[in-house]
Design an enzyme around this catalytic site. Structure first.
Site, PDB file in Angstrom:
ATOM      1  N   LYS A 116      56.190  20.291  35.886  1.00 53.14           N
ATOM      2  CA  LYS A 116      56.457  21.236  36.971  1.00 53.14           C
ATOM      3  C   LYS A 116      57.516  22.247  36.539  1.00 53.14           C
ATOM      4  O   LYS A 116      57.475  23.407  36.942  1.00 53.14           O
ATOM      5  CB  LYS A 116      56.923  20.488  38.228  1.00 53.14           C
ATOM      6  CG  LYS A 116      55.817  19.663  38.854  1.00 53.14           C
ATOM      7  CD  LYS A 116      56.231  19.082  40.196  1.00 53.14           C
ATOM      8  CE  LYS A 116      55.311  17.923  40.559  1.00 53.14           C
ATOM      9  NZ  LYS A 116      54.930  17.788  41.923  1.00 53.14           N
ATOM     10  N   GLU A 200      64.727  21.860  44.088  1.00 54.72           N
ATOM     11  CA  GLU A 200      64.227  22.996  44.865  1.00 54.72           C
ATOM     12  C   GLU A 200      64.948  23.034  46.186  1.00 54.72           C
ATOM     13  O   GLU A 200      65.329  22.002  46.720  1.00 54.72           O
ATOM     14  CB  GLU A 200      62.725  22.820  45.175  1.00 54.72           C
ATOM     15  CG  GLU A 200      61.814  23.331  44.109  1.00 54.72           C
ATOM     16  CD  GLU A 200      60.345  23.052  44.420  1.00 54.72           C
ATOM     17  OE1 GLU A 200      60.008  22.775  45.581  1.00 54.72           O
ATOM     18  OE2 GLU A 200      59.553  23.124  43.477  1.00 54.72           O
ATOM     19  N   HIS A 235      55.147  13.023  52.031  1.00 53.95           N
ATOM     20  CA  HIS A 235      54.654  14.048  51.111  1.00 53.95           C
ATOM     21  C   HIS A 235      53.261  13.742  50.576  1.00 53.95           C
ATOM     22  O   HIS A 235      52.874  14.220  49.526  1.00 53.95           O
ATOM     23  CB  HIS A 235      55.625  14.260  49.943  1.00 53.95           C
ATOM     24  CG  HIS A 235      56.999  14.600  50.415  1.00 53.95           C
ATOM     25  ND1 HIS A 235      57.259  15.712  51.178  1.00 53.95           N
ATOM     26  CD2 HIS A 235      58.174  13.955  50.273  1.00 53.95           C
ATOM     27  CE1 HIS A 235      58.545  15.740  51.462  1.00 53.95           C
ATOM     28  NE2 HIS A 235      59.123  14.680  50.936  1.00 53.95           N
ATOM     29  N   ARG A 292      42.798  19.790  37.843  1.00 56.00           N
ATOM     30  CA  ARG A 292      41.692  18.835  38.013  1.00 56.00           C
ATOM     31  C   ARG A 292      41.049  19.100  39.359  1.00 56.00           C
ATOM     32  O   ARG A 292      41.482  19.983  40.094  1.00 56.00           O
ATOM     33  CB  ARG A 292      42.260  17.414  38.007  1.00 56.00           C
ATOM     34  CG  ARG A 292      43.393  17.299  39.021  1.00 56.00           C
ATOM     35  CD  ARG A 292      43.835  15.889  39.264  1.00 56.00           C
ATOM     36  NE  ARG A 292      45.105  15.835  39.967  1.00 56.00           N
ATOM     37  CZ  ARG A 292      45.264  15.967  41.276  1.00 56.00           C
ATOM     38  NH1 ARG A 292      44.223  16.182  42.055  1.00 56.00           N
ATOM     39  NH2 ARG A 292      46.458  15.911  41.833  1.00 56.00           N
TER      40      ARG A 292
HETATM   41  P1  ADP Z   1      53.011  16.355  44.256  1.00 52.92           P
HETATM   42  O1  ADP Z   1      52.687  16.868  42.895  1.00 52.92           O
HETATM   43  O2  ADP Z   1      53.600  14.994  44.221  1.00 52.92           O
HETATM   44  O3  ADP Z   1      51.895  16.498  45.229  1.00 52.92           O
HETATM   45  P2  ADP Z   1      54.249  18.750  45.281  1.00 52.92           P
HETATM   46  O4  ADP Z   1      55.225  19.499  44.460  1.00 52.92           O
HETATM   47  O5  ADP Z   1      52.863  19.286  45.347  1.00 52.92           O
HETATM   48  O6  ADP Z   1      54.218  17.262  44.752  1.00 52.92           O
HETATM   49  O7  ADP Z   1      54.808  18.576  46.736  1.00 52.92           O
HETATM   50  C1  ADP Z   1      54.180  17.710  47.670  1.00 52.92           C
HETATM   51  C2  ADP Z   1      54.602  18.037  49.095  1.00 52.92           C
HETATM   52  O8  ADP Z   1      56.020  17.982  49.243  1.00 52.92           O
HETATM   53  C3  ADP Z   1      54.270  19.431  49.542  1.00 52.92           C
HETATM   54  O9  ADP Z   1      52.962  19.496  50.025  1.00 52.92           O
HETATM   55  C4  ADP Z   1      55.285  19.667  50.645  1.00 52.92           C
HETATM   56  O10 ADP Z   1      54.921  19.002  51.814  1.00 52.92           O
HETATM   57  C5  ADP Z   1      56.502  18.972  50.147  1.00 52.92           C
HETATM   58  N1  ADP Z   1      57.368  19.913  49.448  1.00 52.92           N
HETATM   59  C6  ADP Z   1      57.321  20.220  48.141  1.00 52.92           C
HETATM   60  N2  ADP Z   1      58.267  21.116  47.825  1.00 52.92           N
HETATM   61  C7  ADP Z   1      58.943  21.393  48.948  1.00 52.92           C
HETATM   62  C8  ADP Z   1      60.062  22.246  49.273  1.00 52.92           C
HETATM   63  N3  ADP Z   1      60.672  22.954  48.355  1.00 52.92           N
HETATM   64  N4  ADP Z   1      60.489  22.277  50.550  1.00 52.92           N
HETATM   65  C9  ADP Z   1      59.886  21.531  51.500  1.00 52.92           C
HETATM   66  N5  ADP Z   1      58.854  20.708  51.257  1.00 52.92           N
HETATM   67  C10 ADP Z   1      58.375  20.629  49.998  1.00 52.92           C
END
Ligand code: ADP
Length: 670
Positions: A116, A200, A235, A292
């Protein structure tokens, strides 16, 4: 086109890929672990090869073994599904070295997006908007602390190699960062083998909106519109829909173009998803790219009338994308619900066991030859089910506890919602705890039905999503009672003629004891042609109007009722009015001589491994204080003190494997 492919996966995605392959005249080779010898994906593929023990590390993650199987079977390509090896660039390289086509993007694109942190650096260069944060190389705890303080709380810690919602921690205060960092790194190393994290800004009330992209080897790259996956718990996505509600066409185009730019920046080929986090005002930021097919791809198939696995196979075989951007239209609205073996009331803890009964709504079963996006007439199926398990199969602790994906299509969101509610009401599962009732409350609740979406929807609506347990209605008790004793009289109007239960000696009366969170005494008095039923001092006439296997029709007082009752040992599962009631029957004869388990011990909620012990023998602890952390199904579960008290003895050490229900420590309440 390929004539034979190997599917390096299991469960619903393996079955789903096999279905498209079969429709295209491609033979399929399944691989399976010892735990999956009888699994559905083994049955639906043309050939199947055992590759190792149950643990994924020794089977589904054994890239070298899988490649050897593919070569021996004469397959030309490997479809990795999602999870397991799907985002493993080394595996993609190994496939190429063995002369096999990896059905996915080039290894270089996966590497670019696999971390990431590195992906964010690349996206910055491609002018794709990013959430404020820190994604540098250095992992010095002091530096991370300073960066978090600079970004401002709440801050989100993410495992750089993470996925599936794992390896993330929200930190509200500066002083909590160090502990969260340790726990995040621990989960990251055990789940992804890499403890690198990024920081973040944690956005308030964000939506998760992702764009499906597709690129071919001829330089074409398109977007197949968006999916809204805002409804999440821990999440992890729970409901997904397409299109995203309230999405203006200009923003759709802007997000689509940003996603295509992201894909092009890494030389992407194949199916990919660019995930954005969006503020309520519509501003959006790149989160990550999943290189994917996604679990939620069916909602895109439903509204675009495409089969994305067919697209994957065509692109992997070197063909151009089947459609251009201007040919990709949208039709209607689709919603997916992930049906899991889990217990929403207990923090969504996975539930292990056997699917004793599974009755599904009328649906197109994809793996049985249904079409992905549309039927031959061009109209999408209104209900589609993608499932990797059948009645009688087990949900084991080794893999993801998903039972099925339920996908509905409607001409608009209102119709799709109604169909989802109906389909959930008809989805009946016995043998394990499921999230079906929770999903139904979620879909029918005010927040989701009015599209008031953000990732905190579930937490914010806890009161309506987890209503207090109310007593089981008398109608459901009557159905359970009739399931138990109703059959004793069918065909015999005279109780004297029947030997089981209604005997001489004036024994026309019987009291059945049921319980859930409440206890119910159902007093039945037999009369010619029916019963008098009394519960809590209220009496009504009860007759069994019809019975067909587990399906009963009764008259209770003035009302006619209908339902299904499935018995599983002492448990009576009553499905009526779209609800599922689970009653324990206390058979006066069955349990003579058993003793209650001794209290004072804290037990493992599921089979797993002890990853941390946070208390010492003899230590005084407060209610809720974390005592032991277990890892099961790739997630950490914290076992806390049930009350203030003393830890008397620790029964396991870090690293020990623990069986379901095993006492973890001896505890004495204060
Ligand atoms: P993963 O790869 O585990 O799916 P992501 O980076 O896609 O992780 O994040 C998964 C979820 O976490 C997002 O869909 C959102 O709900 C929450 N999320 C991620 N980043 C943030 C952020 N900066 N602020 C608030 N919620 C976040």
């Amino acid at each position: 086109m390929f004539t034979k492919i190997l599917i390096a996966n299991r469960g619903e995605i393996a079955c789903r890929v096999a279905a498209t392959a079969r429709r295209m005249g491609i033979r399929t080779v399944a691989v399976y672990s010892e735990a999956d010898a009888g699994a559905k994906h083994v049955a639906v593929c043309d050939e199947a090869v055992l590759i190792g023990p149950a643990a994924a590390k020794e089977s589904y993650l054994k890239g070298d073994v899988i490649i050897a199987v593919a070569l021996a079977a004469g397959a030309q390509a490997i479809h990795p599904g999602y999870g397991f090896l799907s985002e493993n660039a080394d595996f993609a390289d190994a496939c190429a070295a063995a002369g096999l086509v990896f059905i996915g993007p080039p290894a270089s694109s996966m590497r670019a997006m696999g971390s990431k942190s590195a992906a964010k650096t690349l996206m910055e260069k491609a002018n794709v908007p990013l959430v404020p944060g820190y994604h540098g190389e250095s992992q010095d705890p002091d530096l991370l602390q300073r960066e978090a303080d600079r970004i401002g709380y709440p801050v989100l810690l993410k495992a750089s190699a993470g996925g599936g919602g794992k390896g993330m921690r929200v930190v509200d205060r500066s002083e909590d960062l160090a502990a969260a960092l340790a726990s995040c790194k621990r989960e990251a190393i055990s789940s992804f083998g890499d403890d690198k994290v990024l920081l973040e800004k944690y956005l308030q009330r964000p939506r998760h909106i992702e764009i499906q992209v597709f690129a071919d080897t001829q330089g074409n790259c398109v977007y197949l519109h968006e999916r809204d996956c805002s409804v999440q718990r821990r999440h992890q996505k729970v409901l997904e829909e397409a299109p995203a509600p309230n999405m203006p066409p200009e923003r759709r185009a802007a997000m689509g173009e940003a996603a295509v730019a992201a894909a092009k920046a890494v030389g992407y080929v194949g199916a990919g998803t660019v995930e954005f986090i969006a503020n309520q005002d519509g501003s959006f930021y790149f989160m990550e790219m999943n290189t994917r097919l996604q679990v939620e791809h069916p909602v895109t198939e439903m509204i675009t009338g495409t089969d994305l696995v067919e697209w994957q196979l065509r692109v992997a075989a070197g063909q151009p994308l089947p459609l251009r951007q201007d040919q990709l239209t949208m039709h209607g609205h689709a919603i997916e619900a992930r049906i899991y073996a889990e217990n929403p009331e207990k923090g969504f803890l996975p539930s292990i066991g056997t699917l004793r009964h599974m009755d599904t709504p009328d649906a197109v079963h994809f793996e049985l030859g249904g079409m992905a996006g549309s039927t031959a007439g061009g109209v999408p199926a209104s209900v589609r089910i993608d499932s990797g398990v059948r009645e009688g199969d087990a949900i084991s602790p080794f893999y993801d506890p998903m039972i099925a994906k339920l996908i509905v299509w409607g001409a608009d969101r209102t119709q799709a919602l109604a169909r989802m509610g109906q389909a959930l009401a008809e989805f009946q599962i016995v043998g394990l705890a499921t999230n079906i009732a929770f999903l139904k409350r979620l879909v029918e609740g005010q927040a989701f039905s009015s599209a008031d979406l953000d990732t905190g929807l579930i937490e914010r609506n806890g009161d309506t999503l987890f209503p207090p347990v109310t007593p089981t209605p008398v109608g459901a008790l009557a159905l359970a009672a009739m399931a138990l004793v109703g059959g004793e009289h069918t065909g015999a109007s005279d109780p004297w003629a029947n030997a089981s239960g209604w005997r001489l000696n004036g024994n026309y009366q019987r009291t059945l004891a049921f319980s859930d969170e409440h206890a119910y005494d159902v007093a039945l008095t037999y009369r010619a042609g029916g019963w008098r039923m009394e519960v809590d001092g209220v009496a009504s006439d009860l007759t069994l109007a019809a019975r067909d296997g587990a399906t009963l029709s009764i008259r209770l007082g003035a009302s006619a009722m209908h339902g299904t009752v499935r018995r599983d040992g002492d448990l009576f599962h009553v499905f009526t009015g779209g609800r599922h009631y689970t009653l324990t029957y206390h058979d006066p004869m069955a349990h003579a001589g058993e003793v209650e388990a001794v209290g004072g011990r804290l037990t493992a909620p599921m089979p797993g491994k002890v990853v941390a012990i946070l208390a010492q023998a003899g230590q005084d602890v407060r209610k809720g204080e974390p005592l032991v952390i277990m890892e099961a199904m790739k997630m950490e579960h914290t076992i806390g003190a049930p009350s203030d008290g003393v830890v008397e003895e620790l029964l396991y050490a870090v690293g020990d494997q623990v069986a379901d229900g095993a006492p973890l420590l001896a505890f004495k309440a204060a």
